[in-house]
Design an enzyme around this catalytic site. Structure first.
Site, PDB file in Angstrom:
ATOM      1  CG  ASP A 104      -1.964   1.089   1.151  1.00  0.00           C
ATOM      2  OD1 ASP A 104      -2.897   0.954   0.345  1.00  0.00           O
ATOM      3  OD2 ASP A 104      -1.850   2.078   1.907  1.00  0.00           O
ATOM      4  CG  ASN A 112      -4.532  11.221  -5.475  1.00  0.00           C
ATOM      5  OD1 ASN A 112      -3.843  11.277  -6.491  1.00  0.00           O
ATOM      6  ND2 ASN A 112      -5.040  10.095  -5.020  1.00  0.00           N
ATOM      7  CG  HIS A 117      -7.422  12.439  -8.441  1.00  0.00           C
ATOM      8  ND1 HIS A 117      -7.449  11.374  -7.570  1.00  0.00           N
ATOM      9  CD2 HIS A 117      -8.211  13.385  -7.878  1.00  0.00           C
ATOM     10  CE1 HIS A 117      -8.238  11.638  -6.544  1.00  0.00           C
ATOM     11  NE2 HIS A 117      -8.728  12.857  -6.703  1.00  0.00           N
ATOM     12  CG  ASP A 121      -3.806   8.579 -12.271  1.00  0.00           C
ATOM     13  OD1 ASP A 121      -4.135   8.101 -11.165  1.00  0.00           O
ATOM     14  OD2 ASP A 121      -4.622   8.942 -13.129  1.00  0.00           O
ATOM     15  CD  GLU A 147      -4.715   4.784  -2.078  1.00  0.00           C
ATOM     16  OE1 GLU A 147      -5.190   5.016  -0.957  1.00  0.00           O
ATOM     17  OE2 GLU A 147      -5.278   5.130  -3.116  1.00  0.00           O
ATOM     18  NE  ARG A 167      14.355  -8.076  -5.420  1.00  0.00           N
ATOM     19  CZ  ARG A 167      14.510  -9.381  -5.139  1.00  0.00           C
ATOM     20  NH1 ARG A 167      15.498  -9.795  -4.380  1.00  0.00           N
ATOM     21  NH2 ARG A 167      13.654 -10.266  -5.620  1.00  0.00           N
TER      22      ARG A 167
END
Length: 234
Positions: A104, A112, A117, A121, A147, A167
């Site tokens: 997440d 945002n 937005h 993106d 997300e 990683r």
């Protein structure tokens, strides 16, 4: 020809040059159009069959493209939520080994809200690229929320899963996201994961991975935790 000459003789006719020519000429005059007609009909059927074969191949290719498009997240190209969980379930049926990671983006609402937005993106695409570059060949990736991403590490042991999770976290942290000229906004992710127990179904795996994801958030974010409860160094 012998039959024709015999018939002419029986009918009282005279066998002259025409009698020899007609048995040869008549079959040619009658047979050639029929032969040409049959050949042309066969050629038309052959061409029609080839056209049908091409049309069928094109239709199959179009169906494959539509099916592939329907299974993918339009922006990132990863599997969408439904397809990812179907793939996860299918992999679980074929093998007991593996690990599930839920990834997440941290504080993403701020990006945002502050930059819009479209800029958000761009950040998501960068994060998706970092995730894709950090997993192993054959691992299954999906975007399962706005997300939120998921990775099924096929056949991964606990140690392998911890290495991949760390990683991913580190690769995202290295990103240089510049929504405005001269300004770098840090990008980080929190990761929760679980190794796949033999008898665990997809819902149980998701609950366990989510639990460790929220634990990573509560411990300050930019952290990878698996169901061992041992935090990866941030």
């Amino acid at each position: 020809m012998v039959i024709v000459l015999s018939v002419i003789t029986l009918l009282g006719g005279t066998i002259d040059r025409a009698a020899y020519i007609l048995p040869i000429l008549c079959p040619l005059l009658i047979g050639f159009p029929f032969a040409f007609h049959n050949f042309w009909q066969r050629e038309k059927l052959r061409l029609a069959h080839e056209e049908l074969t091409v049309a069928h191949a094109q239709l199959a290719a179009a169906h494959k493209r539509l099916s592939e498009k329907a299974s993918r997240d339009e922006m990132t190209g990863m599997l969408n939520r439904e397809t990812f969980f179907a793939a996860l379930d299918g992999s679980r049926r074929r093998s007991d080994r593996g690990a599930l990671l839920i990834i997440d983006a941290d504080h993403f609402k701020r990006i945002n809200d502050n930059f819009g937005h479209l800029t958000g993106d761009q950040a998501l695409l960068m994060i998706a690229g970092a995730i894709r570059g950090a997993v192993r060949s054959g691992d299954v990736l999906g975007r399962i929320g706005g997300e939120e991403f998921a990775a099924f590490l096929v056949g991964a042991s606990q140690d392998e899963a911890k290495l991949v999770a760390e990683r991913i976290r580190a690769e995202v942290e290295l990103l240089r996201f510049k929504p405005e000229e001269g300004r770098v906004v840090p990008l980080t992710v929190s990761i929760g994961g679980t190794n796949c127990a033999t008898d665990a179904n997809v819902s149980e795996l998701m609950r366990t991975a989510d639990k460790w994801l929220y634990e990573a958030k509560n411990r300050g974010r930019n952290l990878a935790l698996l169901d061992t409860g041992i935090p990866e160094a941030a």
